[in-house]
Design a protein around this motif. Structure first.
Motif, PDB file in Angstrom:
ATOM      1  N   SER A 127      -8.050 -10.792 -15.636  1.00  0.00           N
ATOM      2  CA  SER A 127      -8.287 -11.529 -14.398  1.00  0.00           C
ATOM      3  C   SER A 127      -9.504 -12.450 -14.497  1.00  0.00           C
ATOM      4  O   SER A 127      -9.692 -13.328 -13.661  1.00  0.00           O
ATOM      5  CB  SER A 127      -8.471 -10.552 -13.228  1.00  0.00           C
ATOM      6  N   GLN A 128     -10.333 -12.253 -15.518  1.00  0.00           N
ATOM      7  CA  GLN A 128     -11.521 -13.081 -15.712  1.00  0.00           C
ATOM      8  C   GLN A 128     -11.269 -14.252 -16.662  1.00  0.00           C
ATOM      9  O   GLN A 128     -12.193 -14.999 -16.979  1.00  0.00           O
ATOM     10  CB  GLN A 128     -12.660 -12.218 -16.264  1.00  0.00           C
ATOM     11  N   SER A 149     -11.360  -7.941 -18.782  1.00  0.00           N
ATOM     12  CA  SER A 149     -10.208  -7.976 -17.885  1.00  0.00           C
ATOM     13  C   SER A 149      -9.525  -9.333 -17.960  1.00  0.00           C
ATOM     14  O   SER A 149     -10.191 -10.374 -17.984  1.00  0.00           O
ATOM     15  CB  SER A 149     -10.642  -7.696 -16.441  1.00  0.00           C
ATOM     16  N   ASN A 200      -4.771 -20.514 -12.991  1.00  0.00           N
ATOM     17  CA  ASN A 200      -6.032 -20.658 -12.240  1.00  0.00           C
ATOM     18  C   ASN A 200      -6.905 -21.809 -12.735  1.00  0.00           C
ATOM     19  O   ASN A 200      -7.958 -22.072 -12.171  1.00  0.00           O
ATOM     20  CB  ASN A 200      -6.833 -19.350 -12.247  1.00  0.00           C
TER      21      ASN A 200
END
Length: 396
Positions: free
Chosen positions: A375-376, A373, A382
């Motif tokens: 998002s990782q 993913s 981030n």
């Protein structure tokens, strides 16, 4: 590259033997035997497919390892291998937002591969560009343009594209030719495809014969380059399901040619008073160099695979601690970031746990680890959490 020291009759006999073995489907084994004198690993048959449990592993195919065939013999062996029909599969387009930092890095990485591999030839450059984009989509390779091209470039041998480790980058291309390569590269990053090479993921010149050549399907010739795809399901369009991460690493070897990669030129730590300090709300003023504090652990990690083992190691190492942070840098690229030179930009792995707030953060550099993913993945957005020391509940 080693050459045979034989008379013409012996060379002719060798060629005949090689051609015979090619017809028998044992060419790759014979080439490996001639190169090493050892019994090679048996190649897959043309109809075989990658087992499911191996589909996400990197395949042991190294474009730089070539057996000891002289150019004339290699050319004849290559010519004896028939082409396989291209088929109906057409490559996937890739689009990156123009003007972004990611676009600038990807553009210069792609243009460098095109001009150093194919020269100032738009036809050859287009074929090289498509191979790079195909690799980004394929589960066997990194999920960024720069990650694909510069994979293994920190080693003297084992790089995936010859120019990244043979010293070619020390010679700057003609400025006009470099601009043309960048213009064509920008078209590929805006959705252009080159269907003539189909789903090819490998190529080599016709005067060498890499050991992997006999285990792939030869599908196209462009100039002096031969293009190949995997046999079976891994060579079909359905296998190209990987997603571009959107994160392009800085490549130090491009710094003298590319302003987008200039920050990678220096491995020196900036003075302590020049490093920006993150503010209380985690804004984009994160420090460029990480200062260790209580509970922080700086380590070297081995890139590759999906990185799950690293997360488990982090969990075990932080067991019993109220606050714990593990920051890892790639062991193979420690000249550009390490526990002794803790540059935030080059962090490869981050694990943070804070029992005070119940927060647990695990992020990977997805150019080094294949995560399921996006998002990782560590990203420009981030990455600031690497140096954040405030209320970690904001990190969610």
């Amino acid at each position: 590259m080693r050459s045979f020291k034989t008379n013409p009759q012996t060379v002719a006999g060798t060629v005949a033997l090689v051609l015979l073995l090619c017809a028998a489907g044992t060419l790759s084994q014979m080439v490996a035997w001639m190169s090493t004198g050892q019994h090679p690993i048996t190649a897959k048959s043309p109809s075989s497919q990658a087992p499911r449990h191996l589909e996400k592993r990197r395949q042991p195919i190294d474009p730089l390892h070539t057996p000891g065939l002289n150019p004339e013999v290699a050319n004849q062996v290559n010519a004896a291998t028939p082409f396989v029909p291209l088929g109906a599969d057409r490559p996937f387009p890739l689009q990156i937002q123009m003007g972004s930092e990611t676009f600038a890095r990807a553009l210069d990485c792609l243009a460098s591969a095109m001009i150093y591999e194919a020269g100032d030839d738009p036809v050859g450059q287009a074929a090289v560009a498509q191979v790079v984009l195909n690799r980004v989509r394929h589960p066997a390779f990194p999920k960024s343009i720069c990650g694909v091209i510069y994979e293994g470039s920190e080693r003297a041998t084992g790089c995936q594209f010859t120019f990244t480790c043979d010293g070619a980058l020390q010679r700057a291309p003609n400025p006009v030719a470099w601009r043309r390569a960048k213009d064509l590269a920008s078209m590929f990053l805006a959705g252009k495809i080159e269907p003539r090479v189909g789903m090819a993921t490998h190529y080599h010149t016709d005067w060498v014969h890499p050991y992997w050549s006999g285990s792939l399907d030869k599908i196209q010739r462009v100039g002096t380059h031969l293009f190949f795809r995997w046999r079976g399901s891994w060579g079909r369009k359905a296998a190209f399901s990987g997603r571009y991460t959107g994160a392009e690493p800085l490549e130090p070897k491009l710094a003298m040619l590319s302003a987008a990669h200039i920050l990678a030129r220096s491995s020196q730590k900036p003075p302590a008073d020049s490093a920006e300090q993150g503010n209380a709300n985690g804004a984009d003023t994160a420090p460029t160099v990480l200062t260790p504090r209580s509970g922080d652990h700086f380590v070297l990690v081995d890139a590759g695979g999906d990185g799950t083992e690293l997360a488990l190691q982090g969990l075990n190492r932080c067991s019993g601690e109220r606050y714990c942070k593990i920051v890892g840098w790639d062991r193979r690229s420690k000249d550009y970031g390490s526990p002794d030179n803790p540059l935030i930009r080059t962090v490869a792995f981050l694990y943070v746990t804070d029992k005070r707030t119940g927060v647990e953060i695990v992020l990977w550099d997805c150019t080094r680890f294949n995560r399921p993913s996006d998002s990782q993945c560590l990203s420009d957005r981030n990455r600031r959490w690497i140096g954040f020391q405030g209320d970690l509940s904001r990190a969610t």
